[in-house]
Write a protein that holds these residues in place. Structure first.
Motif, PDB file in Angstrom:
ATOM      1  N   ALA A 187     -24.751  24.115  -7.662  1.00  0.00           N
ATOM      2  CA  ALA A 187     -23.556  24.012  -8.499  1.00  0.00           C
ATOM      3  C   ALA A 187     -23.696  24.793  -9.791  1.00  0.00           C
ATOM      4  CB  ALA A 187     -23.264  22.542  -8.816  1.00  0.00           C
ATOM      5  N   ALA A 188     -24.918  24.847 -10.343  1.00  0.00           N
ATOM      6  CA  ALA A 188     -25.106  25.511 -11.630  1.00  0.00           C
ATOM      7  C   ALA A 188     -25.062  27.031 -11.531  1.00  0.00           C
ATOM      8  CB  ALA A 188     -26.433  25.073 -12.255  1.00  0.00           C
ATOM      9  N   LEU A 225     -24.383  15.168  -5.845  1.00  0.00           N
ATOM     10  CA  LEU A 225     -25.499  15.809  -6.538  1.00  0.00           C
ATOM     11  C   LEU A 225     -26.597  16.206  -5.557  1.00  0.00           C
ATOM     12  CD1 LEU A 225     -25.807  13.608  -9.760  1.00  0.00           C
ATOM     13  CD2 LEU A 225     -24.867  15.913  -9.571  1.00  0.00           C
ATOM     14  N   HIS A 236     -25.040  19.285  -3.676  1.00  0.00           N
ATOM     15  CA  HIS A 236     -24.583  20.476  -4.407  1.00  0.00           C
ATOM     16  C   HIS A 236     -25.280  20.687  -5.754  1.00  0.00           C
ATOM     17  CE1 HIS A 236     -21.215  20.751  -1.587  1.00  0.00           C
ATOM     18  NE2 HIS A 236     -20.987  19.473  -1.803  1.00  0.00           N
ATOM     19  N   GLY A 237     -26.107  19.770  -6.189  1.00  0.00           N
ATOM     20  CA  GLY A 237     -26.635  19.812  -7.549  1.00  0.00           C
ATOM     21  C   GLY A 237     -27.273  21.122  -7.921  1.00  0.00           C
ATOM     22  N   ARG A 253     -19.750  25.069 -15.094  1.00  0.00           N
ATOM     23  CA  ARG A 253     -20.611  25.004 -13.912  1.00  0.00           C
ATOM     24  C   ARG A 253     -21.566  23.827 -13.957  1.00  0.00           C
ATOM     25  NH1 ARG A 253     -18.685  26.834  -9.854  1.00  0.00           N
ATOM     26  NH2 ARG A 253     -20.764  26.854  -8.924  1.00  0.00           N
ATOM     27  N   ASN A 254     -21.443  22.971 -14.958  1.00  0.00           N
ATOM     28  CA  ASN A 254     -22.290  21.786 -15.001  1.00  0.00           C
ATOM     29  C   ASN A 254     -22.049  20.958 -13.732  1.00  0.00           C
ATOM     30  OD1 ASN A 254     -22.436  18.687 -15.702  1.00  0.00           O
ATOM     31  ND2 ASN A 254     -23.818  19.722 -17.109  1.00  0.00           N
ATOM     32  N   PRO A 255     -23.112  20.499 -13.062  1.00  0.00           N
ATOM     33  CA  PRO A 255     -22.932  19.759 -11.811  1.00  0.00           C
ATOM     34  C   PRO A 255     -22.022  18.543 -11.933  1.00  0.00           C
ATOM     35  CG  PRO A 255     -25.223  20.402 -12.069  1.00  0.00           C
ATOM     36  CD  PRO A 255     -24.534  20.749 -13.363  1.00  0.00           C
ATOM     37  N   TYR A 256     -22.093  17.839 -13.054  1.00  0.00           N
ATOM     38  CA  TYR A 256     -21.238  16.663 -13.229  1.00  0.00           C
ATOM     39  C   TYR A 256     -19.771  17.076 -13.391  1.00  0.00           C
ATOM     40  CZ  TYR A 256     -25.324  13.641 -13.686  1.00  0.00           C
ATOM     41  OH  TYR A 256     -26.471  12.934 -13.438  1.00  0.00           O
TER      42      TYR A 256
END
Length: 383
Positions: A365-366, A358, A361-362, A278-281
């Motif tokens: 996203a997590a 980012l 969704h940043g 689930r890391n945004p990157y």
């Protein structure tokens, strides 16, 4: 020069030894500099390390990591050839094909000002001395970023887990005797083989995790005996254990010691690689890959270790992500030519779309998602 032509050029360098590495590194530097990329190099244990930068410093930083070195091969394997969609040659899959695309993606990133891209090209990822790696040194000396990606083989999936490494050198003792009367001695080589078979059946060998159905255990090297006509009284062997993310290497060592009648001379431990799916990157990369391939870019686990752990241990999220291919370290190593183009496209899309992704969704996203596709194992896992 496109990624295919660049990969063919890189394969032609025999980078299993120092001279070939120096020649190939000089080519990489010249190729990047001719495209107005800022490049600097240094040496680590006498081998060349290349670092290239594009983009401003005060923006999200993505490290693209690749290695030039390959395992030894026969001379003919350094002459690339094409069969259909397959580019065949030593390092095609691991990882000169990926490195070529990483170099192209670095140049592609020069037309944007929202992401800093740092290409790190190292000479020793395949080196036997796993205790000294140039990537570790570069990170210790200040090579940092918000996200790192190493181009190890993943067939266009995103590697968020990799097994840990436990390298063990075991010594077994016997009793010397004349070779004509082996029953009067105790053959240390035969005893060592028995010890290895017992290691293969220890409790840790039968454990599994959510991505892997077993650890990997390989008898990498065995040395024993000092005369043809003598029963060997000493034998040492190197055992390469790739343990699961949920296993304790200390407990594995305790199980090996409990076998008895052996001595552990040396051990090296490297932690498993784990980054949140689930890391945004990671999710931004998955979104970019989805634009280049049919279907979802699954998150996977890999049996092999890589330099991604150097970044993870420094608190930098890192994944393995590479093109489609097969046979790495084997006589018919190949990479899919079409996948090289899709790989480069995915990398460029990831870099160019990252800031907007980012922003959009940043934060969300997590958060956990209920509709996530399942994780999948590759290279000897459940798949």
């Amino acid at each position: 020069m496109d990624e295919r032509a660049l990969a063919e050029r890189l394969i032609q360098y025999d980078t299993s030894h120092a001279d070939g590495l120096r020649s190939a590194a000089a080519f990489v530097r010249g190729w990047l500099e001719s495209r107005e990329v800022d490049v600097r190099d240094c040496e680590f244990d006498g081998l060349p390390v290349i670092l290239a930068d594009v983009g401003p410093q005060d923006t999200p930083t993505v490290v693209l990591h690749g290695h030039l070195d390959v395992v030894p091969a026969r001379e003919g394997q350094f002459t690339p050839r094409v069969e259909g969609d397959r580019l065949i040659g030593r390092g095609a899959y691991d990882m000169k094909g990926a490195l070529a695309a990483l170099m192209c993606a670095t140049v592609d990133a020069g037309d944007q000002d929202d992401v800093r891209v740092r290409l790190l090209c190292v000479p020793d990822e395949e080196a036997e001395d796993v205790t000294r790696r140039s990537t570790d040194a570069m990170v210790r000396e200040g090579l940092h970023g918000d996200f790192a990606l190493t181009g190890e083989p993943t067939d266009l999936h995103i590697g968020i887990q990799a097994k840990g490494v436990l390298a063990v050198r075991v010594e077994v003792h016997g009793t010397a005797a004349h070779g004509s009367t082996p029953w009067l001695g105790d053959n240390a080589i035969l005893k060592a083989l028995d010890v290895f078979r017992r290691i293969e059946t220890l409790p840790f060998s039968r454990q599994s995790s959510d991505l892997f159905d077993r650890p990997s255990i390989n008898l990498a090297r065995m040395t024993g005996g000092d005369a043809f006509n003598k029963v060997p009284d000493t034998c040492s062997m190197d055992v390469d254990i790739r343990f699961l993310p949920n296993q304790d290497p200390g407990e594995i060592l305790a199980q090996i010691r409990a076998i008895g009648d052996l001595t552990i001379l040396h051990e090296f431990i490297r932690a498993p690689a784990i980054v949140s799916r689930r890391n945004p990157y990671v999710l931004a990369l998955r979104d970019a890959v989805g634009r280049s391939i049919e279907g979802d870019a699954l998150s996977v686990g890999r049996d092999g270790a890589s330099d991604a752990i150097s970044f993870l241990e420094a608190g930098i999220p890192a994944v393995e992500f590479g093109p489609i291919g097969g046979g790495h370290h084997g006589p018919h190593e190949w990479v899919s030519i079409a996948s090289l183009a899709r790989y480069r496209e995915a990398l460029s899309a990831f870099i160019h779309n990252l800031p907007a992704w980012l922003r959009a969704h940043g934060a969300e996203a997590a958060a956990p998602a209920r509709d996530e596709p399942p994780l999948r194992a590759v290279e000897g896992g459940r798949a």
